[in-house]
Design a protein around this motif. Structure first.
Motif, PDB file in Angstrom:
ATOM      1  N   VAL A 110     -18.601  19.485  33.657  1.00  0.00           N
ATOM      2  CA  VAL A 110     -17.912  21.081  34.459  1.00  0.00           C
ATOM      3  C   VAL A 110     -18.961  21.645  35.025  1.00  0.00           C
ATOM      4  O   VAL A 110     -17.852  21.622  35.780  1.00  0.00           O
ATOM      5  N   GLN A 111     -19.852  20.995  35.448  1.00  0.00           N
ATOM      6  CA  GLN A 111     -21.197  21.682  35.603  1.00  0.00           C
ATOM      7  C   GLN A 111     -21.078  21.224  37.447  1.00  0.00           C
ATOM      8  O   GLN A 111     -21.223  22.054  38.338  1.00  0.00           O
ATOM      9  N   TYR A 112     -21.127  19.800  37.048  1.00  0.00           N
ATOM     10  CA  TYR A 112     -21.056  18.807  38.361  1.00  0.00           C
ATOM     11  C   TYR A 112     -19.864  19.754  39.220  1.00  0.00           C
ATOM     12  O   TYR A 112     -19.754  19.968  40.901  1.00  0.00           O
ATOM     13  N   LEU A 113     -18.425  19.790  38.416  1.00  0.00           N
ATOM     14  CA  LEU A 113     -17.191  20.418  39.512  1.00  0.00           C
ATOM     15  C   LEU A 113     -17.494  21.316  39.477  1.00  0.00           C
ATOM     16  O   LEU A 113     -16.434  21.508  40.367  1.00  0.00           O
ATOM     17  N   VAL A 114     -17.983  22.306  38.745  1.00  0.00           N
ATOM     18  CA  VAL A 114     -17.888  23.555  39.570  1.00  0.00           C
ATOM     19  C   VAL A 114     -18.915  23.906  40.643  1.00  0.00           C
ATOM     20  O   VAL A 114     -18.649  24.587  41.932  1.00  0.00           O
ATOM     21  N   LEU A 115     -20.118  23.356  40.400  1.00  0.00           N
ATOM     22  CA  LEU A 115     -20.929  22.823  41.542  1.00  0.00           C
ATOM     23  C   LEU A 115     -20.325  22.464  42.930  1.00  0.00           C
ATOM     24  O   LEU A 115     -20.668  22.664  44.394  1.00  0.00           O
ATOM     25  N   ARG A 116     -20.143  21.418  42.952  1.00  0.00           N
ATOM     26  CA  ARG A 116     -19.127  20.774  43.584  1.00  0.00           C
ATOM     27  C   ARG A 116     -18.023  21.733  44.971  1.00  0.00           C
ATOM     28  O   ARG A 116     -17.795  21.523  45.706  1.00  0.00           O
ATOM     29  N   GLU A 117     -17.383  22.385  43.718  1.00  0.00           N
ATOM     30  CA  GLU A 117     -15.915  22.899  44.898  1.00  0.00           C
ATOM     31  C   GLU A 117     -16.488  24.746  44.761  1.00  0.00           C
ATOM     32  O   GLU A 117     -15.806  25.609  45.746  1.00  0.00           O
ATOM     33  N   ALA A 118     -17.572  24.927  44.134  1.00  0.00           N
ATOM     34  CA  ALA A 118     -17.578  26.688  44.582  1.00  0.00           C
ATOM     35  C   ALA A 118     -17.568  27.201  46.480  1.00  0.00           C
ATOM     36  O   ALA A 118     -17.295  28.425  45.996  1.00  0.00           O
ATOM     37  N   ARG A 136     -15.758  26.466  47.872  1.00  0.00           N
ATOM     38  CA  ARG A 136     -14.426  26.468  48.712  1.00  0.00           C
ATOM     39  C   ARG A 136     -13.573  27.674  47.725  1.00  0.00           C
ATOM     40  O   ARG A 136     -12.879  28.720  48.482  1.00  0.00           O
ATOM     41  N   TYR A 137     -13.859  27.339  46.608  1.00  0.00           N
ATOM     42  CA  TYR A 137     -13.331  28.947  45.598  1.00  0.00           C
ATOM     43  C   TYR A 137     -14.940  29.377  44.434  1.00  0.00           C
ATOM     44  O   TYR A 137     -15.073  29.023  43.789  1.00  0.00           O
ATOM     45  N   PRO A 138     -15.514  30.532  45.556  1.00  0.00           N
ATOM     46  CA  PRO A 138     -16.333  30.948  44.375  1.00  0.00           C
ATOM     47  C   PRO A 138     -16.151  31.832  43.466  1.00  0.00           C
ATOM     48  O   PRO A 138     -17.460  31.902  42.256  1.00  0.00           O
ATOM     49  N   ASP A 139     -14.732  31.621  43.270  1.00  0.00           N
ATOM     50  CA  ASP A 139     -14.371  32.695  41.811  1.00  0.00           C
ATOM     51  C   ASP A 139     -14.627  31.952  40.110  1.00  0.00           C
ATOM     52  O   ASP A 139     -14.507  31.701  39.782  1.00  0.00           O
ATOM     53  N   LEU A 140     -14.917  30.406  41.098  1.00  0.00           N
ATOM     54  CA  LEU A 140     -14.904  29.613  39.776  1.00  0.00           C
ATOM     55  C   LEU A 140     -16.376  29.170  39.142  1.00  0.00           C
ATOM     56  O   LEU A 140     -16.543  29.124  37.600  1.00  0.00           O
ATOM     57  N   VAL A 141     -17.335  30.324  39.781  1.00  0.00           N
ATOM     58  CA  VAL A 141     -18.458  30.783  39.607  1.00  0.00           C
ATOM     59  C   VAL A 141     -18.623  31.698  38.443  1.00  0.00           C
ATOM     60  O   VAL A 141     -20.084  32.682  37.650  1.00  0.00           O
ATOM     61  N   ARG A 142     -17.882  32.773  38.481  1.00  0.00           N
ATOM     62  CA  ARG A 142     -17.776  33.648  37.510  1.00  0.00           C
ATOM     63  C   ARG A 142     -17.232  33.642  36.227  1.00  0.00           C
ATOM     64  O   ARG A 142     -18.716  34.525  35.446  1.00  0.00           O
ATOM     65  N   TRP A 143     -17.184  32.747  35.762  1.00  0.00           N
ATOM     66  CA  TRP A 143     -17.733  32.299  34.067  1.00  0.00           C
ATOM     67  C   TRP A 143     -19.075  31.411  33.587  1.00  0.00           C
ATOM     68  O   TRP A 143     -19.384  30.869  34.687  1.00  0.00           O
ATOM     69  N   SER A 144     -19.644  31.446  32.663  1.00  0.00           N
ATOM     70  CA  SER A 144     -20.586  30.525  31.879  1.00  0.00           C
ATOM     71  C   SER A 144     -20.308  30.239  31.082  1.00  0.00           C
ATOM     72  O   SER A 144     -21.387  29.117  30.520  1.00  0.00           O
ATOM     73  N   ASP A 145     -19.227  29.815  30.807  1.00  0.00           N
ATOM     74  CA  ASP A 145     -18.352  29.094  29.219  1.00  0.00           C
ATOM     75  C   ASP A 145     -17.832  28.228  29.788  1.00  0.00           C
ATOM     76  O   ASP A 145     -17.378  28.809  30.565  1.00  0.00           O
ATOM     77  N   ASN A 146     -18.585  26.801  29.055  1.00  0.00           N
ATOM     78  CA  ASN A 146     -17.338  25.808  29.957  1.00  0.00           C
ATOM     79  C   ASN A 146     -15.904  26.230  29.406  1.00  0.00           C
ATOM     80  O   ASN A 146     -15.570  25.568  30.365  1.00  0.00           O
ATOM     81  N   ILE A 147     -15.624  26.959  28.218  1.00  0.00           N
ATOM     82  CA  ILE A 147     -13.329  27.004  28.262  1.00  0.00           C
ATOM     83  C   ILE A 147     -13.286  27.976  29.309  1.00  0.00           C
ATOM     84  O   ILE A 147     -12.223  27.373  29.977  1.00  0.00           O
ATOM     85  N   ARG A 148     -13.746  28.759  30.228  1.00  0.00           N
ATOM     86  CA  ARG A 148     -13.524  29.102  30.783  1.00  0.00           C
ATOM     87  C   ARG A 148     -14.273  28.718  32.371  1.00  0.00           C
ATOM     88  O   ARG A 148     -12.722  28.702  33.350  1.00  0.00           O
ATOM     89  N   GLN A 149     -14.146  28.093  32.818  1.00  0.00           N
ATOM     90  CA  GLN A 149     -14.601  26.942  33.410  1.00  0.00           C
ATOM     91  C   GLN A 149     -14.085  25.657  33.570  1.00  0.00           C
ATOM     92  O   GLN A 149     -13.387  25.551  35.080  1.00  0.00           O
ATOM     93  N   LEU A 150     -13.342  25.698  32.757  1.00  0.00           N
ATOM     94  CA  LEU A 150     -12.580  24.156  32.828  1.00  0.00           C
ATOM     95  C   LEU A 150     -10.972  25.223  33.129  1.00  0.00           C
ATOM     96  O   LEU A 150     -10.297  24.274  34.277  1.00  0.00           O
TER      97      LEU A 150
END
Length: 300
Positions: free
Chosen positions: A143-151, A153-167
């Motif tokens: 999950v962290q890899y995918l968020v960091l790879r795409e953040a 492009r989509y800054p709102d991905l980093v809004r959450w710190s927990d895995n479930i909402r990141q997914l």
């Protein structure tokens, strides 16, 4: 402002140590919280507290990928509103602009392998719920890899710190298919529930592989699809199995260790739809029994 002036850094360093002392105090049920201050910038050699400016400089110039992963899991929970807002602004900027995406996949996979080598307590019969392939940490790193790879492009991905909402956010942006995100979230919840029960009972985080076969196979399949299959084969080899792929073929053979019969293991052959994740779900309980779906794909 008192009778005896004190440098700002010294004051907040002492305050932080006092807070840590309170958080880690021993109760009749054990420690209140575990606090690991080694994760601060520059590790044990770094300052216990730093200014926002210094923290921003560190994240831009010196932070490793695993530190950006840790920053993704962080959030401000107390303190001055202005400082909290400043930290969150810095956090978003670091995670969307400072991440070295060109080497991200390799660095995430390499750190994951190092953790497995050094921290796993699993055995052929028992799964280390956190550290073995297909466990909790695989989900978190993926999950962290995918968020960091795409953040970027989509800054709102980093809004959450927990895995479930990141997914959920990854699915909302079509980075993960909704069904895949749901599978990973369900696996994460199931693992966490079992781990919480073990922790409350004072037991180690180990579960029989027969109970976790489906979850393990699901997580490994998602890991391989996005970060490659670097983890599964060394893990099998460590347990006395020889795994190799034939050239110009999708066939994967598993050669049993001495004393284990050939028919106790899954020889995938050329069966369509039978992946290395299925290989890990062994027959006859050597690692864990196959599910009905794996039985149909691999052993029909």
């Amino acid at each position: 402002d008192g009778a005896q002036p004190l440098d700002n850094a010294v004051f907040f360093s002492r305050l932080t140590r006092r807070i840590i002392s309170i958080l880690t105090m021993h109760t009749t049920s054990g420690k209140l919280y575990e606090v690991d201050i080694r994760l601060r910038p520059s590790g044990q050699s770094g300052l216990l507290v730093s200014s926002l400016t210094a923290f921003d400089l560190y994240q831009r110039q010196d932070a490793w990928t695993w530190e950006h992963q840790a920053l993704l899991r962080s959030r401000a929970v107390a303190g001055d509103g202005g400082v909290k807002a400043g930290f969150e602004q810095l956090r978003v900027k670091a995670l969307t602009t400072y991440v070295r995406r060109e080497n991200l996949a390799k660095e995430v996979a390499d750190m994951r392998q190092r953790m497995r080598d050094e921290l796993s307590k699993g055995t052929p019969a028992l799964l280390d719920v956190k550290q073995d392939p297909g466990g909790i940490t695989d989900i978190e790193f993926l999950v962290q890899y995918l968020v960091l790879r795409e953040a970027w492009r989509y800054p709102d991905l980093v809004r959450w710190s927990d895995n479930i909402r990141q997914l959920e956010a990854l699915a909302a942006h079509a980075i993960l298919a909704p069904a895949d995100a749901e599978q990973l979230a369900d696996a994460y919840r199931a693992y966490r529930q079992r781990l919480h029960h073990l922790n409350l009972a004072g037991a180690p985080g180990l579960l029989p592989r027969a109970e976790t076969a489906v979850l393990v196979a699901t997580v490994i399949r998602h890991w391989q699809a996005r970060l490659g299959g670097k983890d599964a084969r060394p893990w099998i080899a460590e347990r006395g199995l020889d795994v190799h792929a034939r050239k110009q073929s999708s066939t994967i053979d598993i050669v049993p260790p001495p004393g284990v019969r050939n028919d106790a293991l899954c020889d995938v052959g050329g069966t369509p739809g039978c992946s290395l994740a299925d290989v890990l779900v062994m027959r006859r309980g050597f690692l864990s029994p196959p599910t009905a779906a794996v039985e149909q794909r691999c052993f029909a």
